[in-house]
Scaffold this motif. Structure first.
Motif, short mmCIF file in Angstrom:
data_model
loop_
_atom_site.label_atom_id
_atom_site.label_comp_id
_atom_site.label_asym_id
_atom_site.label_seq_id
_atom_site.Cartn_x
_atom_site.Cartn_y
_atom_site.Cartn_z
N THR A 47 0.18 8.74 2.74
CA THR A 47 1.31 7.86 3.04
C THR A 47 1.50 7.71 4.55
O THR A 47 1.75 6.63 5.06
N ARG A 48 1.34 8.83 5.26
CA ARG A 48 1.64 8.79 6.68
C ARG A 48 0.68 7.88 7.44
O ARG A 48 1.07 7.22 8.40
N SER A 49 -0.59 7.87 7.02
CA SER A 49 -1.53 7.02 7.74
C SER A 49 -1.22 5.55 7.46
O SER A 49 -1.41 4.70 8.32
N VAL A 50 -0.71 5.26 6.26
CA VAL A 50 -0.33 3.88 5.95
C VAL A 50 0.88 3.47 6.80
O VAL A 50 0.93 2.38 7.35
N GLU A 51 1.83 4.38 6.91
CA GLU A 51 2.99 4.10 7.77
C GLU A 51 2.56 3.80 9.20
O GLU A 51 3.02 2.86 9.83
N PHE A 52 1.64 4.63 9.68
CA PHE A 52 1.13 4.43 11.04
C PHE A 52 0.48 3.07 11.18
O PHE A 52 0.72 2.33 12.15
N MET A 76 0.83 -1.20 0.00
CA MET A 76 0.00 0.00 0.00
C MET A 76 0.87 1.25 0.00
O MET A 76 0.58 2.23 -0.68
N LEU A 77 1.94 1.20 0.79
CA LEU A 77 2.86 2.32 0.88
C LEU A 77 3.46 2.63 -0.49
O LEU A 77 3.52 3.79 -0.91
N GLU A 78 3.89 1.58 -1.17
CA GLU A 78 4.48 1.78 -2.50
C GLU A 78 3.42 2.29 -3.48
O GLU A 78 3.67 3.18 -4.28
N LEU A 79 2.24 1.71 -3.41
CA LEU A 79 1.19 2.13 -4.33
C LEU A 79 0.73 3.55 -4.01
O LEU A 79 0.48 4.35 -4.91
#
Lengths: 403, 403
Positions: free
Chosen positions: A201-206, A188-191
């Protein structure tokens, strides 16, 4: 959230989940247009606005919407209570307008949930160690939702957006594009960072860091749709690679049409050359993406990198003004290139993804200008005019159109 | 505060005071129309709105305006910082939408003031012991300003309003009405509650209880007007009777045109009669003002009271439905009466104010229907048609037109 009618619909949807026996915390966004209205008001007074004061203003949009949603829930017979971030201990750093959440105190929320209440919390904001309100920046409500879900160890964090999930690629380019039922947070981060702008991106990292199962699903469905159906709709971003993951090697194909390529030709191949070239570019506030340095010939080398097309002329200018310091022969640029990336955790354990990708492009007669790879992604730069063709060919080659 | 232009003007005025060496705390109201907009939004969702949630929403109006004012001050070179009530420890009870301030923690504000900053604080709101935002109700910004001034032991609390001070009476009735340079808070209380709606009664009480010198002055003057002139403009509400007070016996004449009088005739004069009559009226949520009970004749008495004219028919109805329980002969009503009050701390030490007042009215041929007195006020009820005549005659008789 849009109008008050929209808020009432959100309330009905939330009540449906609560009726089914779930404890529910909701993190609504501001009403549509409200954050922009507030920022415009601030700029009328001071431009650029003081970040700390701007956050005082911008945070009110969410404060209004949490209370409205709580009231809408009460109006249909639910017990509900709204909180601003500071009221439930959402602590951030002091980077006003782009703060990061540091901790959340879940005691009060748990107490309300255990008392049968729906808890509605402002996204996008928290309070720093000195008691100043700090906002997380645009899209911060998603990040807040994930952070709160992490603090409460929620079963799942549902992110309702205007898309119904994450697709194998953009359906406007490939009609056979298929919604993914599940995806890892790394994919997801890459996409996301490659242009599928479903989630910040930040919410995916979280979600990844705190291992919060997060589901992206559509807010445009009937609020009273069947709960089981809704619960399995959208795309689940999971942190468990093995569980419920589709077995495909590649999960999706991301692309970015608006790239530009700059080659710095004939620079002396000595230590610090990359710094001397990219220093002026970074100083001009330009982000660099792919970078390649060729094998040197007779002490001279070529250095190539890509930037967003909007920054192309600014980057050329930054380099030309430093021509003597850098010591290059010529600049060669191309502002009509696109980047295509295949992404998938499956490629970790499968050799040959790269060769499959390159063969597919070769069979279509598409020349590869640059290549960059990571553990779960291979990106190539190609002529812009072949972009759709390449995406369609790769989508088919990796059988993304099939379940 | 109105538009952002208005906010910039407020900033210039505040900066002028700060430039002159004063430490300044500002408590701006919400932008005009904003509180109404927010309440209307809430009512679209839930009507009546939950008071606790309504306060979450309504409090944002002031939060926006403090930050805007802080930014406007920064834009003209002042150091400024804005705070919501909860950020500077403004503690209230939990009576949402009509809370009362209980305490203020002044440490943070003092620190900022000592550092040379202008501090801008939200009025109208605080936080209860459980961390819920509570608003003080309409006009609450004035009360907040006085409370903050009290906590900081300010030299003076300046309340900028759309009038330029407190007058001896309404200038629309008496053209010779004169602005009072100073008035005691007790007089102000009587004048305010009697209809000179310059300041909320509650903020005057606060000023009195905490002995905060409070000046009511005009916000419509040129922000850059001479500071000394501005500092002595308006009306100072003082807690010190003797200092700088004008020596007049009477300070002003208040009146209320829209009164109505109801007489309950022929009730048995036994204990509890007042309760039996006023109970049903209070139960109908009607406020009673003046009350008279006549000497009884043959065990029967008449009982007369006044209500606001809007409540006249409702009060008659409440009494008629309880006719048997109360046991009266007839009701006599008059909905065309007005109340006139002369107010002044001077009357404490001067006998004869009442007789001067009654003689003046008699000379004009005006019949007095009811009389009520307090330490610093005498009120009479008269036929509505004589109201202006009475006010003008009394204004002249007590020489209020003269300095």
């Amino acid at each position: 959230m849009g109008s008050t009618d929209r808020i009432k619909n959100v309330a009905r949807r939330v009540a449906k989940w609560h009726d089914a026996g779930h404890q529910v915390v909701v993190v609504p966004s501001a009403m549509s247009g409200e954050t922009n209205r507030l920022i415009a008001l601030a700029k009328e007074v001071q431009n650029p606005p003081d970040p700390r004061e701007l956050d005082m203003i911008a945070s009110t949009g969410e404060q209004v919407s949490v209370a409205l949603l709580s009231m809408a829930l009460q109006a249909i017979g639910k017990q509900a209570v709204s909180y601003a971030g500071w009221q439930v201990g959402i602590k951030t750093d002091s980077a006003f307008t782009k703060a990061r959440i540091q901790s959340i105190d879940d005691a009060r929320v748990r107490r309300d949930l255990d008392a049968g209440k729906v808890v509605v919390i402002t996204g996008f904001q928290g309070v720093d160690e000195n008691g100043h309100i700090a906002t997380l920046g645009r899209g911060g409500s998603d990040t807040s939702a994930v952070a709160i879900a992490a603090a409460l160890k929620a079963d799942e964090c549902l992110i309702y957006t205007d898309v119904d999930g994450v697709y194998t690629t953009d359906p406007r380019v490939v009609t056979e594009a298929r919604r993914l039922k599940a995806i890892t947070f790394e994919e997801m981060l890459e996409l996301a960072s490659l242009g599928s702008k479903v989630l910040q991106t930040r919410s995916v990292e979280f979600a990844g860091n705190y291992r919060v199962p997060t589901r992206v699903l559509s807010s445009l469905t009937d609020p009273m749709m069947d709960l089981a159906e809704e619960a399995s709709s959208g795309t689940l971003i999971s942190f468990e690679e093995d569980t419920n993951m589709e077995q495909a090697v590649i999960s999706g194909i991301a692309f970015n049409r608006d790239e530009a390529k700059i080659s710095v030709m004939g620079v002396a191949d000595r230590p610090g050359v990359a710094y001397h070239i990219l220093g002026p570019v970074a100083a001009a506030n330009i982000e660099v993406d792919m970078i390649i340095q060729n094998q040197s010939v007779e002490g001279k080398t070529d250095f190539t990198f890509t930037v967003s097309r909007n920054d192309y002329n600014k980057a050329l200018e930054a380099l030309n003004t430093q021509k003597d310091e850098i010591g290059f022969a010529t600049l060669i640029g191309d502002a009509k290139v696109s980047k295509i990336s295949v992404v998938g955790v499956g490629m970790r354990s499968h050799v040959g993804v790269a060769s499959d990708m390159f063969r597919t492009l070769a069979e279509e007669g598409i020349n590869i200008m640059m290549i960059s790879t990571s553990e779960i992604k291979i990106s190539v730069l190609i002529d812009e005019k072949y972009m759709e063709l390449a995406v369609r060919a790769l989508h088919k080659a990796f059988e993304l159109d099939k379940e």
